[in-house]
Scaffold this motif. Structure first.
Motif, PDB file in Angstrom:
ATOM      1  N   PHE A  34     -14.748  -5.423   8.065  1.00  0.00           N
ATOM      2  CA  PHE A  34     -14.936  -6.350   6.954  1.00  0.00           C
ATOM      3  C   PHE A  34     -15.453  -5.607   5.730  1.00  0.00           C
ATOM      4  O   PHE A  34     -16.143  -4.592   5.832  1.00  0.00           O
ATOM      5  CB  PHE A  34     -15.970  -7.426   7.317  1.00  0.00           C
ATOM      6  N   TYR A  36     -17.694  -7.065   2.534  1.00  0.00           N
ATOM      7  CA  TYR A  36     -18.372  -8.194   1.920  1.00  0.00           C
ATOM      8  C   TYR A  36     -18.827  -7.778   0.524  1.00  0.00           C
ATOM      9  O   TYR A  36     -19.117  -6.608   0.271  1.00  0.00           O
ATOM     10  CB  TYR A  36     -19.604  -8.600   2.732  1.00  0.00           C
ATOM     11  N   GLN A  38     -21.525  -8.857  -2.752  1.00  0.00           N
ATOM     12  CA  GLN A  38     -22.715  -9.619  -3.148  1.00  0.00           C
ATOM     13  C   GLN A  38     -22.849  -9.507  -4.663  1.00  0.00           C
ATOM     14  O   GLN A  38     -23.274  -8.472  -5.191  1.00  0.00           O
ATOM     15  CB  GLN A  38     -23.953  -9.063  -2.442  1.00  0.00           C
ATOM     16  N   HIS A  43     -25.208 -14.803  -2.719  1.00  0.00           N
ATOM     17  CA  HIS A  43     -25.241 -14.352  -1.351  1.00  0.00           C
ATOM     18  C   HIS A  43     -23.974 -13.583  -0.992  1.00  0.00           C
ATOM     19  O   HIS A  43     -23.002 -13.575  -1.747  1.00  0.00           O
ATOM     20  CB  HIS A  43     -25.432 -15.543  -0.405  1.00  0.00           C
ATOM     21  N   LEU A  44     -24.021 -12.931   0.120  1.00  0.00           N
ATOM     22  CA  LEU A  44     -22.873 -12.173   0.607  1.00  0.00           C
ATOM     23  C   LEU A  44     -21.684 -13.089   0.846  1.00  0.00           C
ATOM     24  O   LEU A  44     -21.826 -14.179   1.378  1.00  0.00           O
ATOM     25  CB  LEU A  44     -23.228 -11.488   1.924  1.00  0.00           C
ATOM     26  N   LEU A  46     -17.268 -12.900   1.930  1.00  0.00           N
ATOM     27  CA  LEU A  46     -16.206 -12.062   2.456  1.00  0.00           C
ATOM     28  C   LEU A  46     -15.202 -11.689   1.372  1.00  0.00           C
ATOM     29  O   LEU A  46     -14.749 -12.548   0.610  1.00  0.00           O
ATOM     30  CB  LEU A  46     -15.477 -12.800   3.584  1.00  0.00           C
ATOM     31  N   PHE A  90     -20.436  -4.164   0.637  1.00  0.00           N
ATOM     32  CA  PHE A  90     -20.860  -3.747   1.971  1.00  0.00           C
ATOM     33  C   PHE A  90     -19.669  -3.699   2.913  1.00  0.00           C
ATOM     34  O   PHE A  90     -18.908  -4.666   3.018  1.00  0.00           O
ATOM     35  CB  PHE A  90     -21.897  -4.718   2.554  1.00  0.00           C
ATOM     36  N   PHE A 105     -23.783  -3.171   9.347  1.00  0.00           N
ATOM     37  CA  PHE A 105     -23.432  -3.047   7.945  1.00  0.00           C
ATOM     38  C   PHE A 105     -23.693  -1.636   7.462  1.00  0.00           C
ATOM     39  O   PHE A 105     -24.610  -0.954   7.927  1.00  0.00           O
ATOM     40  CB  PHE A 105     -24.274  -4.017   7.099  1.00  0.00           C
TER      41      PHE A 105
END
Lengths: 115, 113
Positions: A34, A36, A38, A43-44, A46, A90, A105
């Motif tokens: 993945f 991600y 931010q 917030h984080l 996808l 991330f 992560f």
């Protein structure tokens, strides 16, 4: 133990420049991968994911990533960045280790895009 | 669309106090994860629950405990707080244990004085 390494901790680009963020993971089993993002103060969320199939996956906002199994890599790319892409990115791995699903992560890459 | 809800959003505590953080997953999500993110750090996986049972354990200190209730919401209980516990605590939810994408909440900013 599985681990995720992001090579660039801070990246500064001008708008319209191309972006590539490196991500390598260490894990011998089957993984889901993945990216991600931010955004400042948020917030984080996808960006994109790889489970199986075509190793080139496309995500939101023009981002794409390529899974290269032989290199244990999952690099994120965007051909032309925008100021609004300024965010923390991330890379993450979900793998099974000893019967446990431990999400891991990377340390994150801070991207600043100058207008 | 419904998102992950966390409460409170901000919490200030003194050393040695206790704190309880709450997480309400997206409806029909059966897995909840807790993460701790220190300043400039990556999210560190603490613990997860699948179908109301503890699923996997990460770097959760012994002073912390968590559970998932019958309505799938989860609570993270933190005791004997230390200055180093000051961080952003994220909750995430997903379907299926461990493998699928996670949907993150806005986090609870905990400050220990």
């Amino acid at each position: 133990a599985q681990s995720v390494s992001q090579h660039n901790h801070h990246v500064i680009l001008s708008e319209a420049a191309s972006l590539e963020l490196g991500c390598n993971y260490s894990y011998g089993g089957t993984v889901n991968l993945f990216w991600y993002v931010q955004y400042p103060g948020q917030h984080l969320q996808l960006l994109l994911k790889y489970f199986s199939g075509d190793p080139l996956v496309k995500g939101i906002k023009g981002f794409e990533a390529e899974f290269i199994k032989s290199k244990f890599s999952f690099n994120l790319r965007k051909p032309s960045v925008q100021w609004s892409d300024t965010a923390e990115y991330f890379c993450a791995v979900n793998g099974v280790e000893g019967g446990s699903y431990i999400p891991t992560f990377g340390r994150g890459t801070s991207l600043i895009v100058h207008p | 669309a419904a998102g992950v809800i966390q409460s409170p959003r901000h919490l200030i505590k003194e050393k040695r106090e206790t704190a309880t953080l709450k997480c309400y997953p997206i409806p029909r999500h059966d897995t909840v994860y807790w993460y701790q993110q220190g300043p400039g750090q990556d999210p560190q996986f603490l613990i997860s629950f699948y179908e109301k049972m503890q699923s996997d354990k990460g770097s959760i200190p012994d002073r912390f405990s968590a559970q998932q209730f019958s309505d799938y919401h989860s609570e993270l209980n933190m005791s004997s707080l230390e200055l180093g516990d000051s961080a952003l605590y994220f909750c995430a939810s997903s379907t299926g244990r461990g493998y699928n994408e996670q949907f993150f909440g806005p986090g609870t900013r905990l400050t220990v004085l």
